[in-house]
Design a protein around this motif. Sequence first.
Motif, PDB file in Angstrom:
ATOM      1  N   GLN A 266      40.435 -35.706  16.572  1.00  0.00           N
ATOM      2  CA  GLN A 266      40.302 -34.322  17.016  1.00  0.00           C
ATOM      3  C   GLN A 266      38.860 -34.073  17.442  1.00  0.00           C
ATOM      4  O   GLN A 266      37.936 -34.715  16.941  1.00  0.00           O
ATOM      5  CB  GLN A 266      40.688 -33.346  15.887  1.00  0.00           C
ATOM      6  CG  GLN A 266      42.150 -33.464  15.443  1.00  0.00           C
ATOM      7  CD  GLN A 266      42.455 -32.537  14.291  1.00  0.00           C
ATOM      8  OE1 GLN A 266      41.548 -32.078  13.581  1.00  0.00           O
ATOM      9  NE2 GLN A 266      43.734 -32.260  14.097  1.00  0.00           N
TER      10      GLN A 266
ATOM     11  N   ARG B  46      36.094 -30.749  19.071  1.00  0.00           N
ATOM     12  CA  ARG B  46      35.884 -29.348  19.433  1.00  0.00           C
ATOM     13  C   ARG B  46      34.490 -29.202  20.035  1.00  0.00           C
ATOM     14  O   ARG B  46      33.588 -29.987  19.749  1.00  0.00           O
ATOM     15  CB  ARG B  46      36.037 -28.422  18.221  1.00  0.00           C
ATOM     16  CG  ARG B  46      34.964 -28.607  17.163  1.00  0.00           C
ATOM     17  CD  ARG B  46      35.178 -27.699  15.974  1.00  0.00           C
ATOM     18  NE  ARG B  46      34.178 -27.925  14.942  1.00  0.00           N
ATOM     19  CZ  ARG B  46      34.200 -27.327  13.754  1.00  0.00           C
ATOM     20  NH1 ARG B  46      35.163 -26.459  13.462  1.00  0.00           N
ATOM     21  NH2 ARG B  46      33.250 -27.580  12.873  1.00  0.00           N
TER      22      ARG B  46
ATOM     23  N   THR C 107      31.679 -26.298  20.279  1.00  0.00           N
ATOM     24  CA  THR C 107      31.280 -24.977  19.791  1.00  0.00           C
ATOM     25  C   THR C 107      29.826 -24.757  20.156  1.00  0.00           C
ATOM     26  O   THR C 107      28.956 -25.555  19.790  1.00  0.00           O
ATOM     27  CB  THR C 107      31.449 -24.885  18.264  1.00  0.00           C
ATOM     28  OG1 THR C 107      30.687 -25.911  17.651  1.00  0.00           O
ATOM     29  CG2 THR C 107      32.907 -25.035  17.872  1.00  0.00           C
TER      30      THR C 107
ATOM     31  N   THR D 112      33.736 -22.436  23.357  1.00  0.00           N
ATOM     32  CA  THR D 112      34.365 -22.724  22.075  1.00  0.00           C
ATOM     33  C   THR D 112      35.633 -23.513  22.276  1.00  0.00           C
ATOM     34  O   THR D 112      36.077 -23.762  23.389  1.00  0.00           O
ATOM     35  CB  THR D 112      34.688 -21.410  21.342  1.00  0.00           C
ATOM     36  OG1 THR D 112      35.666 -20.700  22.092  1.00  0.00           O
ATOM     37  CG2 THR D 112      33.445 -20.543  21.190  1.00  0.00           C
ATOM     38  N   GLN D 113      36.256 -23.888  21.141  1.00  0.00           N
ATOM     39  CA  GLN D 113      37.488 -24.652  21.205  1.00  0.00           C
ATOM     40  C   GLN D 113      38.588 -23.857  21.912  1.00  0.00           C
ATOM     41  O   GLN D 113      39.434 -24.428  22.592  1.00  0.00           O
ATOM     42  CB  GLN D 113      37.924 -25.014  19.781  1.00  0.00           C
ATOM     43  CG  GLN D 113      39.189 -25.870  19.719  1.00  0.00           C
ATOM     44  CD  GLN D 113      39.585 -26.171  18.302  1.00  0.00           C
ATOM     45  OE1 GLN D 113      39.001 -25.635  17.371  1.00  0.00           O
ATOM     46  NE2 GLN D 113      40.574 -27.017  18.124  1.00  0.00           N
ATOM     47  N   ASP D 114      38.589 -22.558  21.755  1.00  0.00           N
ATOM     48  CA  ASP D 114      39.618 -21.730  22.403  1.00  0.00           C
ATOM     49  C   ASP D 114      39.323 -21.525  23.877  1.00  0.00           C
ATOM     50  O   ASP D 114      40.230 -21.540  24.704  1.00  0.00           O
ATOM     51  CB  ASP D 114      39.718 -20.375  21.696  1.00  0.00           C
ATOM     52  CG  ASP D 114      40.130 -20.530  20.236  1.00  0.00           C
ATOM     53  OD1 ASP D 114      40.889 -21.482  19.946  1.00  0.00           O
ATOM     54  OD2 ASP D 114      39.686 -19.717  19.400  1.00  0.00           O
TER      55      ASP D 114
END
Length: 408
Positions: free
Chosen positions: A8, A10, A12, A93-95
């Motif tokens: 995984q 991300r 940020t 960000t991850q979103d």
Amino acid sequence: MLRYYFYQFRVTGDTVDIQAGIIQKTQINLPFERIQNVKLEQPLYYRFTDHVMVQLDTAGSSRDEAQLVALSRSQAEALQHAIYAAHSITTITQDTIASDIDDVTDAIPSERLLNRRSVGDLLIYGISNNRVWVFLAATTPFWDNALERISGRLETLGVDVLQYFDPTQQSLSWLVVLALGIVLLVVTIMGLLSVAGAMLSFFDYSLVQRGERYIQRCGLFTRHEVSMKLSRLQWVQLQQSWLDRVFGRCNVRFEQIQAPRADLAEAGRIMIPAVTPMDAQALLAEALPEQRLAEVVFQPIDWRFLIRPALFCLVMVGLSQWLLRPDSPLLANVVLLIGAWVGGLIVLRWRRWGYALDSQFLYIRKGLIGVNYYCLPIFKVQQVSYAQSWWLQRKNLCHVRLVFASGA
């Protein structure tokens, strides 16, 4: 499947976090300012869905810091741009890396095509820049075994190959024709392998400029993308072998800050193969507008450079004549011809070597039958060292070694 499940990542703020591992867990935290280069690669099996691999390299690292696989091209390019423009893009960000991808993509500067290489250009490059010798030298034991098996197979079929090379059974003219035929066959095979290697490495080559960066994309099976910021450019080299001179082409190399690993050094170099001298000058003027390589007059190095290699050559030839002439006059004559050839190359090397200097750049010319030109910005020099023997000190001469961030 477990490896895929536990991998995984991300993004940020200005940091890339990666977690991976099934039994032994690994966590990597990479701030944007530590990332030196972002390379995109696209293997053949990613072409159908237009996914890419993102390689993140950092300054001073002895290995690859991180690799993100199977990202969509839009995600990969957005991440690449975010890293290169970390001060202008405040937060991803991850979103938002997926939802705001269009906003990030809109901020990416448009690309300007600088150069493209056709299949014909790569054919010329493969013929004029043969790199098969290293491959043949590395696989010599396998060739020996293969030739022994082929010879044994021919003997079982009743074919005696050695009789065609026996000077007691064949005429001198036949042996000369046979040797020329073998040489021509080997050269043809090597040329074909070299052309195949050029196609694999540089197929569909393009060099574009995006903002302050040069981006090189090429590759037949795996598409490689190498990026270089112009401020990281250390020097430009124009390389022209004797076959390049026959075809009227040269190769342009942009050297940037050297990668810490030997296998990454070639990947971090931008090279434009088989361009015309006019295109080479245009690329050089684009990257370094203040240079005057086409106008400078090169100063030769001192003739005393010839003394040491010439003395060594004379001593070796003299010893060979003293040892071989009484018993093997034919071999002595061959060695004498080789010595004369080496002496001619020494003189050619001396005549090629020259230098010129202006207020901003140092220009160097060197080579044997071919010629290489170097355009070196003076302010990029990190270290200068001088070497003086007793003989050079008496003549007020020295050897100069310049060290850049890309090498010496």
